[in-house]
Motif scaffolding. Sequence first.
Motif, PDB file in Angstrom:
ATOM      1  N   PRO A 144     -27.195  -2.707 -29.370  1.00  0.00           N
ATOM      2  CA  PRO A 144     -26.709  -3.393 -28.164  1.00  0.00           C
ATOM      3  C   PRO A 144     -25.198  -3.597 -28.161  1.00  0.00           C
ATOM      4  N   LEU A 145     -24.642  -3.561 -26.962  1.00  0.00           N
ATOM      5  CA  LEU A 145     -23.228  -3.803 -26.717  1.00  0.00           C
ATOM      6  C   LEU A 145     -23.150  -5.070 -25.888  1.00  0.00           C
ATOM      7  N   SER A 146     -22.327  -6.022 -26.305  1.00  0.00           N
ATOM      8  CA  SER A 146     -22.242  -7.264 -25.550  1.00  0.00           C
ATOM      9  C   SER A 146     -20.794  -7.580 -25.186  1.00  0.00           C
ATOM     10  N   VAL A 147     -20.622  -8.271 -24.060  1.00  0.00           N
ATOM     11  CA  VAL A 147     -19.304  -8.682 -23.584  1.00  0.00           C
ATOM     12  C   VAL A 147     -18.985 -10.048 -24.172  1.00  0.00           C
ATOM     13  N   LEU A 148     -17.850 -10.141 -24.879  1.00  0.00           N
ATOM     14  CA  LEU A 148     -17.407 -11.422 -25.415  1.00  0.00           C
ATOM     15  C   LEU A 148     -16.471 -12.135 -24.432  1.00  0.00           C
ATOM     16  N   ALA A 149     -15.587 -11.361 -23.776  1.00  0.00           N
ATOM     17  CA  ALA A 149     -14.616 -11.965 -22.855  1.00  0.00           C
ATOM     18  C   ALA A 149     -14.140 -10.917 -21.857  1.00  0.00           C
ATOM     19  N   ASP A 150     -13.650 -11.397 -20.706  1.00  0.00           N
ATOM     20  CA  ASP A 150     -13.044 -10.536 -19.686  1.00  0.00           C
ATOM     21  C   ASP A 150     -11.633 -11.031 -19.418  1.00  0.00           C
ATOM     22  N   PHE A 151     -10.695 -10.072 -19.292  1.00  0.00           N
ATOM     23  CA  PHE A 151      -9.339 -10.378 -18.874  1.00  0.00           C
ATOM     24  C   PHE A 151      -9.194  -9.905 -17.440  1.00  0.00           C
ATOM     25  N   ASP A 152      -8.999 -10.832 -16.513  1.00  0.00           N
ATOM     26  CA  ASP A 152      -8.870 -10.529 -15.095  1.00  0.00           C
ATOM     27  C   ASP A 152      -7.454 -10.016 -14.830  1.00  0.00           C
ATOM     28  N   LEU A 153      -7.338  -8.773 -14.357  1.00  0.00           N
ATOM     29  CA  LEU A 153      -6.029  -8.160 -14.130  1.00  0.00           C
ATOM     30  C   LEU A 153      -5.249  -8.821 -12.998  1.00  0.00           C
ATOM     31  N   ALA A 154      -5.918  -9.307 -11.982  1.00  0.00           N
ATOM     32  CA  ALA A 154      -5.220  -9.934 -10.852  1.00  0.00           C
ATOM     33  C   ALA A 154      -4.704 -11.322 -11.217  1.00  0.00           C
ATOM     34  N   ARG A 155      -5.535 -12.104 -11.877  1.00  0.00           N
ATOM     35  CA  ARG A 155      -5.162 -13.492 -12.214  1.00  0.00           C
ATOM     36  C   ARG A 155      -4.451 -13.618 -13.553  1.00  0.00           C
ATOM     37  N   ARG A 156      -4.499 -12.527 -14.375  1.00  0.00           N
ATOM     38  CA  ARG A 156      -3.903 -12.551 -15.710  1.00  0.00           C
ATOM     39  C   ARG A 156      -4.502 -13.676 -16.547  1.00  0.00           C
ATOM     40  N   GLN A 157      -5.826 -13.800 -16.475  1.00  0.00           N
ATOM     41  CA  GLN A 157      -6.515 -14.867 -17.195  1.00  0.00           C
ATOM     42  C   GLN A 157      -7.694 -14.314 -17.972  1.00  0.00           C
ATOM     43  N   LEU A 158      -7.969 -14.947 -19.100  1.00  0.00           N
ATOM     44  CA  LEU A 158      -9.091 -14.602 -19.948  1.00  0.00           C
ATOM     45  C   LEU A 158     -10.249 -15.551 -19.671  1.00  0.00           C
ATOM     46  N   ALA A 159     -11.451 -15.012 -19.582  1.00  0.00           N
ATOM     47  CA  ALA A 159     -12.667 -15.833 -19.430  1.00  0.00           C
ATOM     48  C   ALA A 159     -13.640 -15.422 -20.534  1.00  0.00           C
ATOM     49  N   TRP A 160     -13.986 -16.363 -21.384  1.00  0.00           N
ATOM     50  CA  TRP A 160     -14.938 -16.100 -22.466  1.00  0.00           C
ATOM     51  C   TRP A 160     -16.363 -16.093 -21.928  1.00  0.00           C
ATOM     52  N   HIS A 161     -17.167 -15.169 -22.447  1.00  0.00           N
ATOM     53  CA  HIS A 161     -18.614 -15.196 -22.221  1.00  0.00           C
ATOM     54  C   HIS A 161     -19.268 -15.795 -23.462  1.00  0.00           C
ATOM     55  N   ARG A 162     -18.773 -15.340 -24.619  1.00  0.00           N
ATOM     56  CA  ARG A 162     -19.271 -15.837 -25.894  1.00  0.00           C
ATOM     57  C   ARG A 162     -18.144 -15.695 -26.904  1.00  0.00           C
ATOM     58  N   ARG A 163     -17.448 -16.782 -27.161  1.00  0.00           N
ATOM     59  CA  ARG A 163     -16.306 -16.756 -28.079  1.00  0.00           C
ATOM     60  C   ARG A 163     -16.800 -16.835 -29.517  1.00  0.00           C
ATOM     61  N   PRO A 164     -16.274 -15.960 -30.414  1.00  0.00           N
ATOM     62  CA  PRO A 164     -16.642 -16.070 -31.835  1.00  0.00           C
ATOM     63  C   PRO A 164     -16.339 -17.475 -32.336  1.00  0.00           C
ATOM     64  N   ARG A 210     -10.821  -5.708 -14.331  1.00  0.00           N
ATOM     65  CA  ARG A 210     -10.811  -6.498 -15.556  1.00  0.00           C
ATOM     66  C   ARG A 210     -10.920  -5.567 -16.759  1.00  0.00           C
ATOM     67  N   VAL A 211     -10.505  -6.093 -17.895  1.00  0.00           N
ATOM     68  CA  VAL A 211     -10.643  -5.425 -19.186  1.00  0.00           C
ATOM     69  C   VAL A 211     -11.504  -6.342 -20.032  1.00  0.00           C
ATOM     70  N   SER A 212     -12.507  -5.771 -20.692  1.00  0.00           N
ATOM     71  CA  SER A 212     -13.450  -6.599 -21.442  1.00  0.00           C
ATOM     72  C   SER A 212     -13.333  -6.391 -22.943  1.00  0.00           C
ATOM     73  N   LEU A 213     -13.503  -7.480 -23.677  1.00  0.00           N
ATOM     74  CA  LEU A 213     -13.626  -7.442 -25.126  1.00  0.00           C
ATOM     75  C   LEU A 213     -15.111  -7.329 -25.418  1.00  0.00           C
ATOM     76  N   MET A 214     -15.486  -6.225 -26.075  1.00  0.00           N
ATOM     77  CA  MET A 214     -16.893  -5.929 -26.323  1.00  0.00           C
ATOM     78  C   MET A 214     -17.195  -6.040 -27.815  1.00  0.00           C
ATOM     79  N   HIS A 215     -18.470  -6.207 -28.131  1.00  0.00           N
ATOM     80  CA  HIS A 215     -18.904  -6.307 -29.530  1.00  0.00           C
ATOM     81  C   HIS A 215     -20.167  -5.495 -29.738  1.00  0.00           C
ATOM     82  N   TYR A 216     -20.235  -4.829 -30.883  1.00  0.00           N
ATOM     83  CA  TYR A 216     -21.462  -4.156 -31.303  1.00  0.00           C
ATOM     84  C   TYR A 216     -21.456  -4.083 -32.820  1.00  0.00           C
ATOM     85  N   VAL A 217     -22.601  -3.843 -33.403  1.00  0.00           N
ATOM     86  CA  VAL A 217     -22.728  -3.676 -34.840  1.00  0.00           C
ATOM     87  C   VAL A 217     -22.634  -2.185 -35.122  1.00  0.00           C
ATOM     88  N   ALA A 218     -21.547  -1.762 -35.752  1.00  0.00           N
ATOM     89  CA  ALA A 218     -21.276  -0.339 -35.953  1.00  0.00           C
ATOM     90  C   ALA A 218     -22.384   0.380 -36.715  1.00  0.00           C
TER      91      ALA A 218
END
Length: 149
Positions: free
Chosen positions: A122-142, A108-116
């Motif tokens: 802290p670094l947090s995961v906002l979403a993961d893109f599953d490479l096998a399923r070609r699908q996005l799963a949100w953990h915390r959508r803006p 998977r490839v993750s969309l990460m967030h931090y305060v520069a």
Amino acid sequence: PPQHPDDFGPRAFATQLDALTTLAPAPFEIAIGQLASFSSAPFLAVTAPQNAIGQLHQALAGPPRDDASGPYTPHVTVGLYADVWPTSAVQARLDAFPAPTLRCRVDRVSLMHYVAAEIGGPLSVLADFDLARRQLAWHRRPAAWPDFT
């Protein structure tokens, strides 16, 4: 909406998500190896078969996020230099370091967030893109962003 040239908003994300769906490789394995260095930081080199990392980079760095600063170097940063050091002395020490034999599966490839402005914050995961399923799963959508799924 983005207000600065390096801001990242929903439109850029939608473009990257479309590119990932089209260009991203299937899950793959990476090898983490030899210690090397940029001018400001040492790193471990990362390689993958069949240019899998290059495919991900192409999907994520394409318009509107093109970066003309130079070639992409897949790596794992291991620190930052706290002082000025002679390049030849640093290179000799890096070359003497035994290369690890670490292998990791990338599924998977993750969309990460931090305060520069927060160094070491802290670094947090906002979403993961599953490479096998070609699908996005949100953990915390803006809050202001569409779902994109």
